[in-house]
Motif scaffolding. Structure first.
Motif, PDB file in Angstrom:
ATOM      1  N   UNK A  92       6.987   6.972 -11.645  1.00 54.16           N
ATOM      2  CA  UNK A  92       5.608   7.418 -11.475  1.00 54.16           C
ATOM      3  C   UNK A  92       4.603   6.412 -11.997  1.00 54.16           C
ATOM      4  N   UNK A  93       5.015   5.533 -12.927  1.00 55.80           N
ATOM      5  CA  UNK A  93       4.082   4.527 -13.419  1.00 55.80           C
ATOM      6  C   UNK A  93       4.007   3.328 -12.478  1.00 55.80           C
ATOM      7  N   UNK A  94       4.753   3.389 -11.419  1.00 54.98           N
ATOM      8  CA  UNK A  94       4.763   2.359 -10.383  1.00 54.98           C
ATOM      9  C   UNK A  94       4.325   3.061  -9.108  1.00 54.98           C
ATOM     10  N   UNK A  95       3.087   2.867  -8.693  1.00 55.71           N
ATOM     11  CA  UNK A  95       2.520   3.604  -7.576  1.00 55.71           C
ATOM     12  C   UNK A  95       3.351   3.399  -6.315  1.00 55.71           C
ATOM     13  N   UNK A  96       3.847   4.475  -5.730  1.00 54.04           N
ATOM     14  CA  UNK A  96       4.669   4.338  -4.529  1.00 54.04           C
ATOM     15  C   UNK A  96       3.835   4.021  -3.292  1.00 54.04           C
ATOM     16  N   UNK A  97       4.473   3.366  -2.370  1.00 51.03           N
ATOM     17  CA  UNK A  97       3.860   3.099  -1.074  1.00 51.03           C
ATOM     18  C   UNK A  97       3.967   4.374  -0.254  1.00 51.03           C
ATOM     19  N   UNK A  98       2.894   4.711   0.435  1.00 48.95           N
ATOM     20  CA  UNK A  98       2.908   5.914   1.273  1.00 48.95           C
ATOM     21  C   UNK A  98       3.186   5.538   2.718  1.00 48.95           C
ATOM     22  N   UNK A  99       3.856   6.438   3.402  1.00 51.15           N
ATOM     23  CA  UNK A  99       4.254   6.207   4.784  1.00 51.15           C
ATOM     24  C   UNK A  99       3.066   5.927   5.694  1.00 51.15           C
ATOM     25  N   UNK A 100       2.003   6.697   5.571  1.00 51.43           N
ATOM     26  CA  UNK A 100       0.853   6.504   6.462  1.00 51.43           C
ATOM     27  C   UNK A 100       0.177   5.164   6.225  1.00 51.43           C
ATOM     28  N   UNK A 101       0.108   4.740   4.966  1.00 48.91           N
ATOM     29  CA  UNK A 101      -0.503   3.445   4.666  1.00 48.91           C
ATOM     30  C   UNK A 101       0.337   2.297   5.228  1.00 48.91           C
ATOM     31  N   UNK A 102       1.655   2.386   5.030  1.00 49.72           N
ATOM     32  CA  UNK A 102       2.537   1.335   5.538  1.00 49.72           C
ATOM     33  C   UNK A 102       2.527   1.318   7.067  1.00 49.72           C
ATOM     34  N   UNK A 103       2.471   2.483   7.688  1.00 46.96           N
ATOM     35  CA  UNK A 103       2.412   2.561   9.151  1.00 46.96           C
ATOM     36  C   UNK A 103       1.137   1.898   9.681  1.00 46.96           C
ATOM     37  N   UNK A 104       0.023   2.140   9.021  1.00 53.32           N
ATOM     38  CA  UNK A 104      -1.235   1.502   9.429  1.00 53.32           C
ATOM     39  C   UNK A 104      -1.133  -0.014   9.293  1.00 53.32           C
ATOM     40  N   UNK A 105      -0.530  -0.466   8.204  1.00 49.52           N
ATOM     41  CA  UNK A 105      -0.341  -1.901   7.987  1.00 49.52           C
ATOM     42  C   UNK A 105       0.510  -2.499   9.111  1.00 49.52           C
ATOM     43  N   UNK A 106       1.609  -1.827   9.440  1.00 49.21           N
ATOM     44  CA  UNK A 106       2.510  -2.312  10.489  1.00 49.21           C
ATOM     45  C   UNK A 106       1.802  -2.357  11.835  1.00 49.21           C
ATOM     46  N   UNK A 107       0.999  -1.357  12.131  1.00 51.99           N
ATOM     47  CA  UNK A 107       0.257  -1.368  13.399  1.00 51.99           C
ATOM     48  C   UNK A 107      -0.648  -2.590  13.491  1.00 51.99           C
TER      49      UNK A 107
END
Length: 145
Positions: A92-107
């Motif tokens: 939890x002290x390491x902010x996880x990557x969220x699926x929607x954010x990574x998907x936007x990046x990939x697009x």
């Protein structure tokens, strides 16, 4: 660049159809098996994964209530607290990557590759390392389940 969309009504592993992560994972996840044979590849992919995380995490999180999410990837899902004994990527002290954010990046990244008429080389270049790093992030954060 053509990345195949998710198959079936809910896609593999619970991802919604049209989620760009599914196609990237289908295409580039097998490259992770090369880690055992190429130690330099591990370092390169790790650096690209860190760059992607840095690109995604500095800004404020988008609110699902505000309607600013990537609906095709099941955005807005909560992340549960993880004990400190868990791997660094899940703590939890390491902010996880969220699926929607990574998907936007990939697009955005794959759109840029298409605009530049990029073709996948036999070995590794910046783009293949970046897409392989995306697969590593998807696997590490369990983003398709």
């Amino acid at each position: 660049m053509d990345i195949p969309p998710a198959a079936g009504p809910n896609g593999p592993n619970g991802a919604a159809p049209g989620c760009p992560l599914v196609g990237v994972v289908a295409t580039y996840l097998p490259r992770l098996s090369e880690f055992a044979f190429e130690p330099g590849l591990v370092a390169a992919v790790d650096q690209h994964a860190a760059a992607v995380r840095d690109a995604l995490l500095p800004g404020p999180r988008r609110s699902p209530e505000a309607g600013e999410t990537h609906e095709a990837c099941g955005a807005g899902e909560a992340h549960a607290a993880v004990p400190p004994t868990a791997p660094l990527s899940a703590r939890t002290d390491f902010t996880p990557v969220r699926r929607d954010d990574l998907a936007d990046y990939v697009l955005g990244f794959t759109d840029w590759l298409t605009e530049t008429e990029w073709t996948e080389p036999v070995g590794y270049d910046f783009a293949t390392l970046r897409l392989t790093a995306v697969c590593w992030l998807v696997r590490e954060y369990d983003l398709l389940s």
